[in-house]
Design an enzyme around this catalytic site. Structure first.
Site, PDB file in Angstrom:
ATOM      1  N   ASP A  14       0.815  -1.222   0.000  1.00  0.00           N
ATOM      2  CA  ASP A  14       0.000   0.000   0.000  1.00  0.00           C
ATOM      3  C   ASP A  14       0.853   1.278   0.000  1.00  0.00           C
ATOM      4  O   ASP A  14       0.344   2.351  -0.324  1.00  0.00           O
ATOM      5  CB  ASP A  14      -0.898   0.041   1.252  1.00  0.00           C
ATOM      6  CG  ASP A  14      -2.092  -0.891   1.151  1.00  0.00           C
ATOM      7  OD1 ASP A  14      -2.494  -1.246   0.028  1.00  0.00           O
ATOM      8  OD2 ASP A  14      -2.629  -1.272   2.214  1.00  0.00           O
ATOM      9  N   HIS A  74      -3.143   6.425   9.215  1.00  0.00           N
ATOM     10  CA  HIS A  74      -2.684   5.053   9.483  1.00  0.00           C
ATOM     11  C   HIS A  74      -1.190   4.954   9.822  1.00  0.00           C
ATOM     12  O   HIS A  74      -0.756   3.916  10.329  1.00  0.00           O
ATOM     13  CB  HIS A  74      -2.954   4.139   8.281  1.00  0.00           C
ATOM     14  CG  HIS A  74      -4.402   4.027   7.920  1.00  0.00           C
ATOM     15  ND1 HIS A  74      -5.361   3.642   8.822  1.00  0.00           N
ATOM     16  CD2 HIS A  74      -5.055   4.249   6.736  1.00  0.00           C
ATOM     17  CE1 HIS A  74      -6.552   3.628   8.228  1.00  0.00           C
ATOM     18  NE2 HIS A  74      -6.396   4.002   6.958  1.00  0.00           N
ATOM     19  N   GLY A  76      -1.236   1.744   5.005  1.00  0.00           N
ATOM     20  CA  GLY A  76      -2.458   2.183   4.323  1.00  0.00           C
ATOM     21  C   GLY A  76      -2.368   3.541   3.639  1.00  0.00           C
ATOM     22  O   GLY A  76      -3.138   4.449   3.994  1.00  0.00           O
ATOM     23  N   ASP A 107     -13.266   9.763   8.171  1.00  0.00           N
ATOM     24  CA  ASP A 107     -12.841   8.898   7.068  1.00  0.00           C
ATOM     25  C   ASP A 107     -13.480   7.509   7.221  1.00  0.00           C
ATOM     26  O   ASP A 107     -13.746   7.063   8.348  1.00  0.00           O
ATOM     27  CB  ASP A 107     -11.310   8.790   7.111  1.00  0.00           C
ATOM     28  CG  ASP A 107     -10.704   8.029   5.946  1.00  0.00           C
ATOM     29  OD1 ASP A 107     -10.175   8.677   5.037  1.00  0.00           O
ATOM     30  OD2 ASP A 107     -10.757   6.776   5.958  1.00  0.00           O
TER      31      ASP A 107
HETATM   32  N1  V1S Z   1      -9.604  -0.647   1.367  1.00  0.00           N
HETATM   33  C1  V1S Z   1      -8.657  -0.762   0.724  1.00  0.00           C
HETATM   34  C2  V1S Z   1      -7.452  -0.907   0.028  1.00  0.00           C
HETATM   35  N2  V1S Z   1      -7.246  -0.883  -1.319  1.00  0.00           N
HETATM   36  C3  V1S Z   1      -5.915  -1.066  -1.468  1.00  0.00           C
HETATM   37  C4  V1S Z   1      -5.192  -1.091  -2.735  1.00  0.00           C
HETATM   38  C5  V1S Z   1      -5.887  -1.097  -3.931  1.00  0.00           C
HETATM   39  C6  V1S Z   1      -5.166  -1.131  -5.119  1.00  0.00           C
HETATM   40  C7  V1S Z   1      -3.798  -1.113  -5.091  1.00  0.00           C
HETATM   41  F1  V1S Z   1      -3.101  -1.128  -6.241  1.00  0.00           F
HETATM   42  C8  V1S Z   1      -3.095  -1.096  -3.895  1.00  0.00           C
HETATM   43  C9  V1S Z   1      -3.809  -1.088  -2.721  1.00  0.00           C
HETATM   44  N3  V1S Z   1      -5.330  -1.159  -0.281  1.00  0.00           N
HETATM   45  C10 V1S Z   1      -6.262  -1.064   0.653  1.00  0.00           C
HETATM   46  C11 V1S Z   1      -6.046  -1.086   2.113  1.00  0.00           C
HETATM   47  C12 V1S Z   1      -5.500   0.255   2.600  1.00  0.00           C
HETATM   48  C13 V1S Z   1      -6.517   1.317   2.604  1.00  0.00           C
HETATM   49  C14 V1S Z   1      -5.920   2.616   3.093  1.00  0.00           C
HETATM   50  C15 V1S Z   1      -6.953   3.697   3.243  1.00  0.00           C
HETATM   51  C16 V1S Z   1      -6.318   5.025   3.553  1.00  0.00           C
HETATM   52  C17 V1S Z   1      -7.289   6.040   4.104  1.00  0.00           C
HETATM   53  O1  V1S Z   1      -8.313   6.298   3.190  1.00  0.00           O
HETATM   54  O2  V1S Z   1      -7.872   5.623   5.311  1.00  0.00           O
HETATM   55  C18 V1S Z   1      -6.642   7.384   4.479  1.00  0.00           C
HETATM   56  C19 V1S Z   1      -5.691   8.038   3.886  1.00  0.00           C
HETATM   57  N4  V1S Z   1      -5.095  -2.126   2.434  1.00  0.00           N
HETATM   58  C20 V1S Z   1      -5.478  -3.407   2.576  1.00  0.00           C
HETATM   59  O3  V1S Z   1      -6.645  -3.746   2.489  1.00  0.00           O
HETATM   60  C21 V1S Z   1      -4.356  -4.379   2.863  1.00  0.00           C
HETATM   61  C22 V1S Z   1      -3.990  -5.356   1.947  1.00  0.00           C
HETATM   62  C23 V1S Z   1      -4.644  -5.735   3.168  1.00  0.00           C
HETATM   63  C24 V1S Z   1      -4.722  -5.473   0.645  1.00  0.00           C
HETATM   64  C25 V1S Z   1      -4.021  -4.715  -0.462  1.00  0.00           C
HETATM   65  N5  V1S Z   1      -2.604  -5.194  -0.603  1.00  0.00           N
HETATM   66  C26 V1S Z   1      -1.958  -4.485  -1.706  1.00  0.00           C
HETATM   67  C27 V1S Z   1      -1.886  -5.019   0.679  1.00  0.00           C
HETATM   68  C28 V1S Z   1      -2.553  -5.766   1.804  1.00  0.00           C
HETATM   69 ZN    ZN Z   2     -10.001   5.958   4.304  1.00  0.00          ZN
HETATM   70 CA    CA Z   3     -12.778   7.079  10.539  1.00  0.00          CA
END
Ligand code: V1S
Ligand code: ZN
Ligand code: CA
Length: 390
Positions: A107, A157, A165, A192
């Site tokens: 991420d 995060h 994240g 958020d």
């Molecule tokens: N929800 C969600 C999400 N989507 C992705 C993602 C999608 C496409 C990609 F090319 C790479 C990643 N990652 C996630 C989440 C992190 C979300 C962060 C949100 C940030 C915020 O809006 O709160 C504030 C700024 N990560 C995961 O779900 C983790 C994984 C479990 C899945 C994705 N892989 C790439 C890592 C592990």
């Molecule tokens: Zn978010």
């Molecule tokens: Ca929140």
């Protein structure tokens, strides 16, 4: 109505490079400009990069060194065998890469301009906090709102020694620490879609910072924390189900969040707005329109009237995020004629709005056929739970 806005060409240029939100900062900023809001700010905070020492006020020194230079100066051996990571289960002597150790992968991949990006985004939040800290006591005592806005911030995060994240450094924690040099009690409100885990962790044992996060909570949904029973004196977690509607979001705000604020009596407020709960967001979890954000920001700024730091957070439908944050900016400024705004004004990115006929408040933003799984009973259960623990 003193509202200051964090901006510099450099901030927008580098914030635009964030892999999860490419080009978002320029769209948000250009839409705010196109509505003529730049002239309404009390001041423009000319954002400069913060220093490494500023980042180290919250973050681990070795982590920051690695983030900024690609080398933490430690030899590789200290990260081998015995570290808790997926890789170490595979073969117990296998080294864990430094990237994995510091969360700089998946991420949060490294990208061109990362060093400048983190210094500018954190610098913007710190300069916003400085603006609020430097308000005179006589200004604070006055019955008006006092706001600083950094829409590129809200990286909730990031941990003390790891990216997580889409968040590389935790500008929120740095900003809260800076606010605490003047304001005794700081309330953190996280709107958020995701749980504000990095802020919760930083201040979980502080009597002086209360963090309240409303978020989607379900097994397998990132970051996986924030269940109702993880609530304590200074941590309030409001877990929600799929399809949250404006009505439910506002009900949660009007009942739980307002009561937590009344209970805590903060001296300053920090808000991560986060537009990833909007109905057309790529994540398609909540079902919100701009109007609930407008209502909540208006309440926080113009009814609570405390020194307030407004930050961005998520939002993966770039143009809807720009629409939402422009409306929130107008709400913070208390622009009376914003309700009459219907069209996107001519500006550099005007043509990108063609799909929605260049309109600002598109009805279809709410998926009418999406059920709100947060039933009246569930919302009442939440409200009762928090009422009983106060
Ligand atoms: N929800 C969600 C999400 N989507 C992705 C993602 C999608 C496409 C990609 F090319 C790479 C990643 N990652 C996630 C989440 C992190 C979300 C962060 C949100 C940030 C915020 O809006 O709160 C504030 C700024 N990560 C995961 O779900 C983790 C994984 C479990 C899945 C994705 N892989 C790439 C890592 C592990
Ligand atoms: Zn978010
Ligand atoms: Ca929140």
């Amino acid at each position: 109505m003193p509202v200051a806005y964090a901006y510099s060409e450099e901030l927008i240029e580098y914030a635009d490079k964030l892999p999860s939100n490419k080009g978002r900062a320029s769209r948000v900023n250009a839409l705010i400009e196109s509505f003529g809001l730049m002239d309404k700010f009390d001041g423009i905070i000319r954002v400069k990069p913060c220093t490494q020492a500023d980042l180290e006020k919250y973050h681990d020194k070795n982590f920051i060194k690695f983030l900024l230079t690609g080398d933490d100066g430690l030899d590789a051996e200290s990260e081998t065998e015995g570290e808790e990571s997926d890789e170490s289960y595979e073969g117990k002597d296998e080294p864990v890469s430094k990237e994995a150790l510091y969360g700089l992968h998946y991420d949060c991949p490294p990208f061109d301009g990362l060093e400048k990006y983190v210094k500018l985004v954190a610098g913007a939040t710190l300069q916003c906090a400085d603006y609020l800290v430097s308000l005179l006591d006589t200004d604070i005592a006055q019955n008006t709102s006092k706001v600083a806005i950094n829409w590129t911030g809200g990286r909730h995060h990031a941990k003390r020694a790891a990216c997580s994240g889409f968040c590389y450094v935790n500008d929120i924690n740095l900003g809260i620490q800076r606010l605490r040099t003047k304001f005794d009690k700081v309330l953190y409100v996280d709107l958020d879609l995701h749980h504000g885990d990095g802020v919760e962790t930083a201040f979980a044992y502080s009597d002086k910072v209360k963090s309240v996060s409303v978020h989607r909570y379900e097994r397998g949904f990132f970051p996986g924390t924030g269940g109702m029973n993880t609530t304590s004196r200074s941590v309030v977690n409001i877990p929600t189900k799929y399809g949250l509607s404006d009505k439910s979001f506002i009900q949660i705000f009007d009942t739980i969040i307002v009561a937590e604020k009344e209970d805590f009596q903060p001296d300053a407020v920090v808000v991560t707005t986060g537009c990833d709960g909007l109905a057309r967001d790529e994540l398609r979890e909540w079902n919100l329109s701009f109007s609930s954000f407008e209502y909540i920001i208006d309440q926080i700024v113009n009814s609570w009237k405390l020194p307030t730091l407004l930050l961005g957070g998520g939002g993966y439908h770039t143009l809807d995020t720009a629409r939402c944050l422009a409306i929130c900016t107008a709400a913070a400024l208390n622009v009376p004629d914003r309700k009459q705004w219907v069209e996107i004004p001519m500006h550099d990115y005007f043509n990108e709005y063609v799909k929605d006929n260049y309109s600002l408040r598109v009805e279809s933003h709410v998926r009418h056929n999406t059920p709100d799984e947060n039933s009246e009973e569930y919302l009442k259960k939440l409200a009762d739970y928090f009422e009983h623990r106060r």
